[in-house]
Design an enzyme around this catalytic site. Structure first.
Site, PDB file in Angstrom:
ATOM      1  N   SER A   8      42.490  42.123  41.644  1.00  0.00           N
ATOM      2  CA  SER A   8      43.422  42.891  42.482  1.00  0.00           C
ATOM      3  C   SER A   8      43.005  44.350  42.513  1.00  0.00           C
ATOM      4  CB  SER A   8      44.840  42.772  41.926  1.00  0.00           C
ATOM      5  OG  SER A   8      45.656  43.716  42.585  1.00  0.00           O
ATOM      6  N   HIS A  33      41.468  40.742  46.094  1.00  0.00           N
ATOM      7  CA  HIS A  33      42.916  40.566  46.287  1.00  0.00           C
ATOM      8  C   HIS A  33      43.517  41.932  46.618  1.00  0.00           C
ATOM      9  CE1 HIS A  33      46.786  38.515  45.856  1.00  0.00           C
ATOM     10  NE2 HIS A  33      47.227  39.614  45.253  1.00  0.00           N
ATOM     11  N   ASP A  35      46.871  44.022  47.672  1.00  0.00           N
ATOM     12  CA  ASP A  35      48.338  44.005  47.619  1.00  0.00           C
ATOM     13  C   ASP A  35      48.923  45.111  48.484  1.00  0.00           C
ATOM     14  OD1 ASP A  35      48.954  41.939  45.603  1.00  0.00           O
ATOM     15  OD2 ASP A  35      47.830  43.248  44.248  1.00  0.00           O
ATOM     16  N   MET A  37      52.288  46.839  49.861  1.00  0.00           N
ATOM     17  CA  MET A  37      53.722  46.948  49.515  1.00  0.00           C
ATOM     18  C   MET A  37      54.378  48.019  50.365  1.00  0.00           C
ATOM     19  SD  MET A  37      53.352  47.018  45.413  1.00  0.00           S
ATOM     20  CE  MET A  37      52.322  45.841  44.542  1.00  0.00           C
ATOM     21  N   HIS A  66      47.716  40.019  50.229  1.00  0.00           N
ATOM     22  CA  HIS A  66      49.065  39.578  49.830  1.00  0.00           C
ATOM     23  C   HIS A  66      50.042  40.650  50.291  1.00  0.00           C
ATOM     24  CE1 HIS A  66      51.825  39.194  45.996  1.00  0.00           C
ATOM     25  NE2 HIS A  66      52.439  38.737  47.071  1.00  0.00           N
ATOM     26  N   MET A  68      53.581  42.248  50.701  1.00  0.00           N
ATOM     27  CA  MET A  68      54.942  42.303  50.162  1.00  0.00           C
ATOM     28  C   MET A  68      55.729  43.256  51.049  1.00  0.00           C
ATOM     29  SD  MET A  68      53.548  42.412  46.276  1.00  0.00           S
ATOM     30  CE  MET A  68      51.879  42.651  46.869  1.00  0.00           C
ATOM     31  N   MET A 137      53.939  33.347  42.311  1.00  0.00           N
ATOM     32  CA  MET A 137      54.051  34.627  41.599  1.00  0.00           C
ATOM     33  C   MET A 137      54.490  34.357  40.151  1.00  0.00           C
ATOM     34  SD  MET A 137      53.062  36.863  43.707  1.00  0.00           S
ATOM     35  CE  MET A 137      53.314  38.233  42.555  1.00  0.00           C
ATOM     36  N   PHE A 143      54.393  45.495  40.989  1.00  0.00           N
ATOM     37  CA  PHE A 143      53.622  46.323  40.057  1.00  0.00           C
ATOM     38  C   PHE A 143      52.566  45.483  39.341  1.00  0.00           C
ATOM     39  CE2 PHE A 143      57.912  47.892  40.470  1.00  0.00           C
ATOM     40  CZ  PHE A 143      57.703  49.235  40.775  1.00  0.00           C
ATOM     41  N   ASP A 175      49.416  34.682  40.657  1.00  0.00           N
ATOM     42  CA  ASP A 175      49.299  36.153  40.660  1.00  0.00           C
ATOM     43  C   ASP A 175      50.326  36.774  39.705  1.00  0.00           C
ATOM     44  OD1 ASP A 175      48.950  38.805  41.381  1.00  0.00           O
ATOM     45  OD2 ASP A 175      49.659  38.556  43.456  1.00  0.00           O
ATOM     46  N   GLY A 176      49.810  37.515  38.721  1.00  0.00           N
ATOM     47  CA  GLY A 176      50.688  38.288  37.839  1.00  0.00           C
ATOM     48  C   GLY A 176      50.505  37.935  36.375  1.00  0.00           C
ATOM     49  N   GLY A 177      50.078  38.925  35.583  1.00  0.00           N
ATOM     50  CA  GLY A 177      49.967  38.718  34.134  1.00  0.00           C
ATOM     51  C   GLY A 177      48.891  37.726  33.737  1.00  0.00           C
ATOM     52  N   GLY A 197      44.557  41.812  37.839  1.00  0.00           N
ATOM     53  CA  GLY A 197      44.447  43.242  38.100  1.00  0.00           C
ATOM     54  C   GLY A 197      44.182  44.021  36.833  1.00  0.00           C
TER      55      GLY A 197
HETATM   56  C1  DX5 Z   1      52.016  42.372  41.897  1.00  0.00           C
HETATM   57  C2  DX5 Z   1      50.746  42.097  42.635  1.00  0.00           C
HETATM   58  C3  DX5 Z   1      49.621  41.647  41.787  1.00  0.00           C
HETATM   59  C4  DX5 Z   1      49.164  42.641  40.756  1.00  0.00           C
HETATM   60  C5  DX5 Z   1      48.725  41.834  39.577  1.00  0.00           C
HETATM   61  O1  DX5 Z   1      53.028  42.530  42.792  1.00  0.00           O
HETATM   62  O2  DX5 Z   1      50.965  41.091  43.599  1.00  0.00           O
HETATM   63  O3  DX5 Z   1      48.531  41.199  42.572  1.00  0.00           O
HETATM   64  O4  DX5 Z   1      48.109  43.465  41.187  1.00  0.00           O
HETATM   65  O5  DX5 Z   1      48.483  42.684  38.520  1.00  0.00           O
HETATM   66  P1  DX5 Z   1      48.316  42.161  37.023  1.00  0.00           P
HETATM   67  O6  DX5 Z   1      47.152  41.208  37.023  1.00  0.00           O
HETATM   68  O7  DX5 Z   1      48.064  43.422  36.272  1.00  0.00           O
HETATM   69  O8  DX5 Z   1      49.603  41.474  36.643  1.00  0.00           O
HETATM   70 ZN    ZN Z   2      49.199  40.188  44.646  1.00  0.00          ZN
END
Ligand code: DX5
Ligand code: ZN
Length: 216
Positions: A8, A33, A35, A37, A66, A68, A137, A143, A175-177, A197
């Site tokens: 990301s 990737h 993002d 927002m 992606h 948002m 997600m 974030f 996606d996420g963590g 990310g």
């Molecule tokens: C969050 C994003 C993710 C984010 C993931 O809203 O959609 O793509 O960049 O970041 P990490 O991998 O640090 O959780």
């Molecule tokens: Zn994302």
């Protein structure tokens, strides 16, 4: 097939984006990737079309975008014009999801739908055969650097069942963590693409981290 890795760019150094984009080009990563927002659908504002255009000029890999944002339909042709390959909208932001998916295809992109952590897999039952990708997600969007929500693993298993039952060609992305520990559990559950990310860019050796994820 090995797992698709999509770093990301939200976690890149924004003072030196070109260097980090080149790093991804030279790594074993498969996709960028991206993002987007809007400060309305999620409580954060990231970046828009000028950044994606700049990325497209140097990207040697597909752009997995992606979004948002509310009213995604309003911007589908703009995302196509700046060179997005896969456009993923949020289920929660689309009143007429089937129409949105059709519009993404008509604009020449692959279509994905993202589900927030509280949204059940079953809401995609009637569109799953129209999708190229589903994005589960594993954090609440908005974030980078948040803690992984483990219920995502069960949702990946349910999504795999739905895809197998319907004969859909959709890929399952999460996606996420994501790190090597959570990533291994997700791949075992059926995830085919992983977004990462902070795990990649907070490391002193992002390319080695990407290689370690690629081996999952
Ligand atoms: C969050 C994003 C993710 C984010 C993931 O809203 O959609 O793509 O960049 O970041 P990490 O991998 O640090 O959780
Ligand atoms: Zn994302």
């Amino acid at each position: 097939m090995s797992v698709i890795i999509a770093p990301s760019i939200l976690s890149c150094n924004f003072g030196n984006l070109e260097r980090d984009f080149e790093l991804i080009n030279q790594s074993e990563a498969d996709w960028f990737h991206v993002d987007v927002m809007d400060g309305v659908f999620v409580p954060n504002i990231s970046f828009g079309f000028p950044v994606i255009s700049a990325l497209k000029k140097i990207a040697k890999k597909a752009i997995d975008c992606h979004i948002m944002i509310v009213n995604p339909d309003q911007y589908i042709s703009d995302f196509s014009k700046v060179g997005v390959d896969i456009l993923t909208v949020h289920y929660e932001a689309c009143t007429h999801l089937h129409r949105t998916i059709s519009a993404i295809h008509e604009a020449g992109m692959k279509a994905g739908v993202a589900l927030n952590p509280h949204t059940p897999v079953s809401v995609l039952e009637n569109v799953i055969t129209d999708l190229d990708l589903v994005l589960i997600m594993s954090v609440n969007p908005g974030f980078g650097g948040q803690k992984f929500i483990p219920q995502a693993i069960g949702k990946v298993k349910q999504m795999k069942e739905l895809i197998e039952k319907t004969g859909s060609k959709a890929l399952i992305e999460v996606d996420g963590g994501v790190n090597t520990e959570t990533g291994a559990k997700l791949v075992a559950a059926g995830a085919q693409a992983l977004v990462a990310g902070s795990f990649v860019f907070n490391s002193p050796d992002p390319k080695a981290i990407i290689s370690s994820l690629k081996k999952l």
